[in-house]
Design an enzyme around this catalytic site. Structure first.
Site, PDB file in Angstrom:
ATOM      1  N   HIS A  88       0.824  -1.207   0.000  1.00  0.00           N
ATOM      2  CA  HIS A  88       0.000   0.000   0.000  1.00  0.00           C
ATOM      3  C   HIS A  88       0.866   1.270   0.000  1.00  0.00           C
ATOM      4  O   HIS A  88       1.862   1.338   0.697  1.00  0.00           O
ATOM      5  CB  HIS A  88      -0.836   0.043   1.284  1.00  0.00           C
ATOM      6  CG  HIS A  88      -2.284  -0.215   1.063  1.00  0.00           C
ATOM      7  ND1 HIS A  88      -2.911  -1.324   1.528  1.00  0.00           N
ATOM      8  CD2 HIS A  88      -3.249   0.513   0.424  1.00  0.00           C
ATOM      9  CE1 HIS A  88      -4.193  -1.283   1.198  1.00  0.00           C
ATOM     10  NE2 HIS A  88      -4.424  -0.195   0.523  1.00  0.00           N
ATOM     11  N   GLY A 123       0.347  -5.101   1.617  1.00  0.00           N
ATOM     12  CA  GLY A 123      -0.654  -5.400   0.596  1.00  0.00           C
ATOM     13  C   GLY A 123      -0.067  -6.111  -0.616  1.00  0.00           C
ATOM     14  O   GLY A 123      -0.794  -6.820  -1.328  1.00  0.00           O
ATOM     15  N   TYR A 176      -7.431  -5.090   9.507  1.00  0.00           N
ATOM     16  CA  TYR A 176      -7.477  -6.007   8.372  1.00  0.00           C
ATOM     17  C   TYR A 176      -8.885  -6.544   8.169  1.00  0.00           C
ATOM     18  O   TYR A 176      -9.644  -6.711   9.118  1.00  0.00           O
ATOM     19  CB  TYR A 176      -6.477  -7.144   8.619  1.00  0.00           C
ATOM     20  CG  TYR A 176      -5.999  -7.686   7.331  1.00  0.00           C
ATOM     21  CD1 TYR A 176      -5.170  -6.941   6.493  1.00  0.00           C
ATOM     22  CD2 TYR A 176      -6.454  -8.926   6.898  1.00  0.00           C
ATOM     23  CE1 TYR A 176      -4.785  -7.428   5.267  1.00  0.00           C
ATOM     24  CE2 TYR A 176      -6.071  -9.418   5.682  1.00  0.00           C
ATOM     25  CZ  TYR A 176      -5.247  -8.665   4.868  1.00  0.00           C
ATOM     26  OH  TYR A 176      -4.892  -9.154   3.645  1.00  0.00           O
TER      27      TYR A 176
HETATM   28 NI    NI Z   1      -6.083   1.469  -0.366  1.00  0.00          NI
END
Ligand code: NI
Ligand code: NI
Ligand code: NI
Lengths: 257, 257, 257, 257, 257, 257
Positions: C63, C106, C136
């Protein structure tokens, strides 16, 4: 006679004995196998060994390709192999696959439906629907998901590559890899150990494993979409090509149509 | 006193201290354990280590056989061990089992209900309901399915064979196998690492693992059929025989009745 | 340009090409990646390789932290990364992750959403929501449950520890660990093998794997409770602290509030 | 002889003929009924009418109280009445209940398990487990939920009040309320109409109704909690009191213990 | 004091007594109501009547609009009204709503969560989330699906039209419609009848109704999509407009944004 | 032109205009209908009326029998009518069926898929798969279970009897039965009322109704058994006979083969 049956104490042993057809899972062989399973269940067998004999080159070639239908769902609920897979899971005692040699296609499904697998160094396992363009079904896919690491199941099925004994061990397909010379005695000892345990408790626990393993509920709409996808596959030209190529022993040319 | 509790920073440590009864999971021991867990949860402990001490010969012998009921379901929802297993899964921080020595029966359930397992070379694990003719239940079976390769879970439960540390490692029962001398420091370091992480996020993720792990929905009719199967098992002569044989320290003779 | 695309016969190759930002999964990079995936799907690509190039030091940093919202659910269904994960699972041909270098947060989700993973000795994988205090979500948690042994998934996520190539192999994250020099040729051979198989059958089977993998039904009340738990996490001071600490490159101090 | 059977063209008619015991659903009566159902199924009957005759004062008194076990689950999966309810739902053609007179307890379950109900003005229906302290089971509760408005099902079961024909019509228990004089001809005409329709399609649709009606999946842990609740009920003093009071024809005194 | 409580034999009666605020379901009123329910449960009350008194003009105005949050999910699991609805469903004895006057918004949810409803000719019921632009939640929607014919539930919720007593009777919202003069005696007689029944059996059956009524399992991905839809609603300008218009007592102007 | 479309404020009206073919749901008519629905959805219509005009003798004759396939599943997921039913359920605003005249077969499915139904005294509804020997599918069966009392759904489908307006009202098929002269104004008023409500909230609630209504999860093995049952039906001689008899306007003779 495609199958021989023997009973050693509380342990039953079923041996595939049709090497000339590489123990292909024809209707005839399956019928005999299921009949013998019923005899052994009635005899209150406490463990069952399913084998093609120590040292076999081919454990089984899988589906008898000549018996697959054209343009119809080849994996209906009533298909003999599907019945056999259910019979193994419903057998009231543990079923142990004892494996020498290569296992192909539907026979890999059969082995993976057994409760425990013991193999020697010669064993190998291949899942081959994508060689034929066969529209694999949901109950079968679920069987793999329950039994193998997901990425491994996908690699096996998307590549149709035979997995050798060492890989089969490291990916937990095998419970035990043992030398060929010890395969029979090791497997018998395992079966005999199970046969000394409380059989009603064993059967009730096996049944709970089965029910929970079958639990992957899908909404009806989802399932009807999957049936449509599969319908497209078994109506496709590729399915015809896959079967033809197999019979003509040449590589198929798939066009995605 | 069956359990000692200590807190090292944000890490709680619960030690089973009843070796004369091989740390059997009696009502009394379980009550004490659950009480201490509540204390540590209230103290906002961020990781919990559950152990019988480094170098123990027996981690725990499992269910206290003398407390099992006769002719009744021995694994009711309210059974103390069932309550303990749920308490471990609901504990608001990760629970790490630190294991030296052998783990038997219900204690293996307990260890497998922990989030992470660290063992030394002396550890071993056995699942023994079929030694007693005990009608294992569905929530417990589900626990194994979620935690172990399916064929391995079946072999363990159908054979009741103790699994040694090497096998436990290769079958992913253990997260880590470490030398006995390092067991404590390794486990503490692991727990301390977790204790530095965001505790609300850790707790919310653990809860999601739990909810998803519990998801194996069955239709009521299926479940009622399973209850009937289990009912037959705990009403059977074999269950009486299994308990008697255990107490008399002789092998049971099961007749499937 | 964050992504380069090429097609070698029936195999598509998508390469992340933004090393200055460590291939962080920004909205811009994701948009480009999804666009290229659509092009390759339209071109009826039969296998797709997703890579950051052989020898990359970082496969992807995960991310883009600067794009995470404050005080809102950062993992909504419409979040770009969530969309990308679904696009990979819905891609009508197998997706193979080819990995050199470290994979973070991610990006580990992304790699684990691929059907097959091949890595070299430099690859490593970390799951890091607890470093940030990130709540999460359930679909993501389910992804881990389906893909990894349960205790391993928990250790990865509760410790946020990077898993090296050897561990990744033994825990079945990797299908294959190969020397860096062979990474490309090995992966291409694998992809090309898949590309010779019946593509409609491959696609229908992949879709069945997906549907079954997504099956973990929960009652609405359970889910609403989970949403509340997650809500508390993303409204917490710890989440603010986690993001700040990350940006300031200092260790976070979490207080569980 | 507790049951008479006749076949009129493609329609089968089964009549309960044991008014001296108010057609109580004893093991003997149920065995005979199920045997006759099998005969009619084998004869490829296309619709089945189940009745106690036009003008009966009592259609059936329900469970034979003398056969209920003490201190054990009285509604096990294998209980004869449970078997009968499943047989009605699995019967390969529609089953029509034709009702004069009062229907009590388990007989109301039986009638509600039929596909269609036709009654005259004398018919009434009572659900009576709370008169006995009987731990009603989940499959049975599901049957009511599928068949009746939820609040109506609850009122019937919490009050044990007999519902008369007019209420039964307005709450959709009855498909049709007809004068006694026309009950037989109306029901026969309905059955004969069904018998002209495509029987394979009828059977496949009935089976789909059944499968969908049985779909109310519960997680194993939930079910085990329900079993415990029910266990408390059938082990309670109130259950003993309920049975005794019924046999002694006096009102029970329940103490919630 | 917003609620008065009384106990008549084994029957508890809770009366909303805050007509100046039209018995709006404020945090304060709900807290008092839940507290009284606990008292009555502890007193082992065997039936509970929930009422606003015979002849009330407004049974309850529903949610206290002033307490709804802005730009946040107004129906979180922990919302007081959500807690109250669960408390009614978990109450260990049947809860009977006795209704004179109009019932609005969340109060209709409350009444529909009761096990049985008795009303007089003045009663009416409206479901009003679309007047406010409120993102109704899944557990609530499920409650309607279980309780009302599907098309009727939709009409009520899409039109927000108050349903009068006659319609409420024909659509099975009411178990009984009785003259105002008889409302109290009729309802008390019903409650007293229930109070003579076996309370453990009643409680176990109520719990099974609840568990089965809550069974509508959804895959996590589906639920996360629903959460996103709801998120858009409570972040919309229309939600702000709906609340403002209500407070300003003018019709809202919704723009779908 | 088979369909005319008009928009009155925020309300869309779609009228079937092919009386010479009794508005049979041919591919062509369905295509036009779905196209117009997309136009109205894009125009952000807040309520949709689907009608064949006030005073029509036949609302629609249902499936165009000439388009049903032979020896193949006639109700595949991609069948145009199946697509239309899904389009109605996914339409982002409530759909109201306004009905004069008789509704047959698949058209009854269509009407029952609408959110609300308003009819005049001339309306009637028949479900006719058993007249043709058509293997009705699970998604369709589920639609009836959700919408009608179970015994009523079964009577309709097993008898294929047209249900007149009065019955349709008492069985909750209709939300409202109004005189023909008021049908249009009543329905428009209802639609206009809905159109003043918050459209995002309405759409999110409709979607939740849909998701919950679709929730009836079945295990894959159960579904594959149902598919086999249906397969036998569409491969049967009776299916051929049913279609032939319909075209030849004579009663079919079914033999159950
Ligand atoms: Ni995002
Ligand atoms: Ni492994
Ligand atoms: Ni009604």
């Amino acid at each position: 006679m495609y199958v021989s049956s023997e009973q050693a104490g509380d342990v039953g042993i079923l041996t595939l004995t049709h090497p000339e057809k590489r123990n292909a899972l024809s209707r005839a062989l399956i019928a005999e196998l299921m009949e013998q399973m019923e005899v052994l269940a009635a005899a209150r067998c406490r463990a069952l060994i399913l084998t093609a004999g120590v040292g076999a080159r081919v454990w089984s070639a899988g589906h008898d390709i000549n018996e697959l239908p054209h343009g119809e769902d080849p994996l209906l609920y009533s298909d003999p192999l599907e019945q056999l897979l259910r019979a193994v899971r419903h057998f009231p005692a543990p079923v142990i696959a004892m494996v020498s040699g290569s296992v192909w296609g539907g026979a890999t499904d059969l082995v993976l439906s057994c409760d425990i697998i013991v193999g020697d160094d010669s064993c190998s396992f291949a899942l081959t629907p994508v060689n034929l363009g066969l529209p694999y079904n949901t109950a079968g896919t679920l069987n793999f998901i329950r039994r193998l690491p997901l990425n491994v199941a996908k690699e096996m099925i998307f590549t149709a590559r035979p997995i050798d004994a060492a890989e089969a061990e490291s990916w937990h397909i095998l419970n035990h890899r043992v030398p060929t010379a010890e395969l029979q005695s090791f497997t018998l000892a395992l079966a005999n150990r199970i046969a000394t345990k409380a059989p009603l408790a064993v059967a009730a626990i096996k049944e709970q494993f089965r029910m929970l393993g079958d639990s992957a509920p899908l909404q009806p709409g989802i399932f009807e979409r999957i049936q449509e996808l599969r319908h497209k596959v078994y109506k496709s030209r590729d399915y015809v090509e896959g079967i033809s190529a197999f019979k003509e022993k040449r590589p198929p040319r798939f066009r995605g149509e």
